[in-house]
Design an enzyme around this catalytic site. Structure first.
Site, mmCIF file in Angstrom:
data_model
loop_
_atom_site.group_PDB
_atom_site.id
_atom_site.type_symbol
_atom_site.label_atom_id
_atom_site.label_comp_id
_atom_site.label_asym_id
_atom_site.label_seq_id
_atom_site.Cartn_x
_atom_site.Cartn_y
_atom_site.Cartn_z
ATOM 1 C CG ASP A 203 -5.901 5.037 7.627
ATOM 2 O OD1 ASP A 203 -6.362 4.402 8.576
ATOM 3 O OD2 ASP A 203 -4.823 4.743 7.073
ATOM 4 N N GLY B 183 0.836 -1.208 0.000
ATOM 5 C CA GLY B 183 0.000 0.000 0.000
ATOM 6 C C GLY B 183 0.872 1.259 0.000
ATOM 7 C CG HIS B 184 3.327 2.253 3.400
ATOM 8 N ND1 HIS B 184 3.278 1.129 4.173
ATOM 9 C CD2 HIS B 184 2.814 3.261 4.155
ATOM 10 C CE1 HIS B 184 2.760 1.438 5.362
ATOM 11 N NE2 HIS B 184 2.472 2.715 5.372
HETATM 12 O O1 PAF Z 1 -1.653 7.140 7.889
HETATM 13 C C1 PAF Z 1 -0.562 7.270 8.482
HETATM 14 O O2 PAF Z 1 0.387 6.509 8.273
HETATM 15 C C2 PAF Z 1 -0.404 8.396 9.504
HETATM 16 O O3 PAF Z 1 -1.594 8.643 10.164
HETATM 17 C C3 PAF Z 1 0.168 9.689 8.892
HETATM 18 C C4 PAF Z 1 -0.762 10.286 7.856
HETATM 19 C C5 PAF Z 1 1.527 9.422 8.279
HETATM 20 C C6 PAF Z 1 0.351 10.738 9.988
HETATM 21 O O4 PAF Z 1 1.207 10.284 10.993
#
Ligand code: PAF
Length: 313
Positions: free
Chosen positions: A148, A33-34
């Site tokens: 999210d 996902g990242h």
């Molecule tokens: O979704 C995340 O990984 C975190 O909530 C974020 C947006 C990096 C903020 O710390």
């Protein structure tokens, strides 16, 4: 890839880089996902910066913060492979000085229910750290996952309200072959919990199939599927068999994706949202009422194969 750890280093490194600059804010423990956020940033931006910071202010307590998975060496390798230009990995003391006293807090219905109610302080923590990350790196675009969903809505709201000159790009949730949304927290699931976890997405799909009836029908359907499961049902298992993991539901709802207000008669972009726990692991997911996903196609194909086999058999 350049790795920087202080605000001054990040600003100096970014000053000379070509724009547009894309920022992918993360808390590390990278999964596909990242990487898909980084790939999209790479396609759209001349320079890609990734922040890796496990933000303490968005965790419920010390224990939850400690439990969050960390593997910086592996993350650095993965970011390098994803052709990231700059990785900003500050220490907590760098982000929050001893006298830090400012919080960015989005108000209104968006932060009254759901994640806001279940995890007090979480959305303020996210809003504050994202504002800081944008102030430090000054991105033209910033990339976030749709999983999210409430966090995404809060970030969009704050960028609008504070006139931050950044375009927020939302990326579709990446799923495992059985539909489970990818998340760093999945690694904490036992084998049995991992199998059960796929029911979360299937329950959302079941909820979507009754969306035309209204919000209550969706909530009832998703809840029933989470509690009873899918065939073969638990109650059909031999009485002396293992009970298997059970979901503990935090919420199921149908909301507007921008305001998170509850929607009684869902329309195409209404979101069915769910949060549930398997043991210590909390999972969240969502599905727009009107959008089939590639996993629906895969499921439809499997169903069709099963029907064809039945007909032929
Ligand atoms: O979704 C995340 O990984 C975190 O909530 C974020 C947006 C990096 C903020 O710390």
């Amino acid at each position: 890839m350049k790795v920087v750890r202080t605000v001054a280093e990040a600003r100096a490194a970014l000053a000379d880089l070509t724009r547009p600059l894309g920022l992918v804010p993360t808390m590390g423990a990278f999964h596909e996902g990242h990487l898909s956020l980084m790939r999209t940033a790479r396609e759209r931006c001349a320079t890609v910066a990734v922040s890796l910071f496990v933000n303490p202010t968005q965790f419920r307590d010390e224990e939850d913060l400690e439990r969050y998975p960390r593997d910086e060496a592996r993350d650095l390798e993965a970011a390098e492979e994803a052709d990231v230009d700059l990785l900003f990995a500050p220490a907590a003391e760098t982000m929050y000085g001893p006298h830090a006293a400012t919080t960015v807090s989005v108000g209104g219905p968006l932060t009254e229910r759901h994640e806001a109610a279940e995890r007090p302080g979480y959305l303020d923590g996210v809003a504050t750290v994202v504002t800081k990350l944008c102030s430090i790196t000054t991105p033209d675009l910033a990339f976030f996952g749709r999983k999210d969903a409430q966090q995404l809505a809060v970030i969009r709201r704050l960028c609008d309200d504070l006139d931050l000159p950044v375009e927020i790009v939302a990326i579709d949730t990446l799923r495992e072959p059985d539909g489970l949304a990818m998340s760093s927290r999945n690694a904490a699931l036992s084998e049995a919990q991992r199998t059960k976890a796929a029911d979360l997405f299937r329950a959302l799909q079941a909820g979507r199939s009754v969306a035309a009836v209204g919000r209550k029908a969706v909530i009832d359907e998703v809840t029933a599927k989470l509690v009873l499961g899918f065939p073969p049902y638990l109650h059909e298992a031999p009485l002396d068999g293992p009970a298997g993991p059970l979901f503990s539901i935090d919420y199921v709802d149908v909301v507007d994706p921008d305001t998170f207000e509850q929607i009684e008669l869902p329309v195409a972009d209404s979101l069915i949202i769910v949060a549930a726990r398997l043991g210590e692991t909390r999972l969240i997911d969502n599905l727009p009422v009107g959008e089939p996903t590639e996993h629906d196609d895969a499921e439809a194909a499997t169903d069709e194969t099963a029907r064809t086999t039945e007909r032929e058999g």
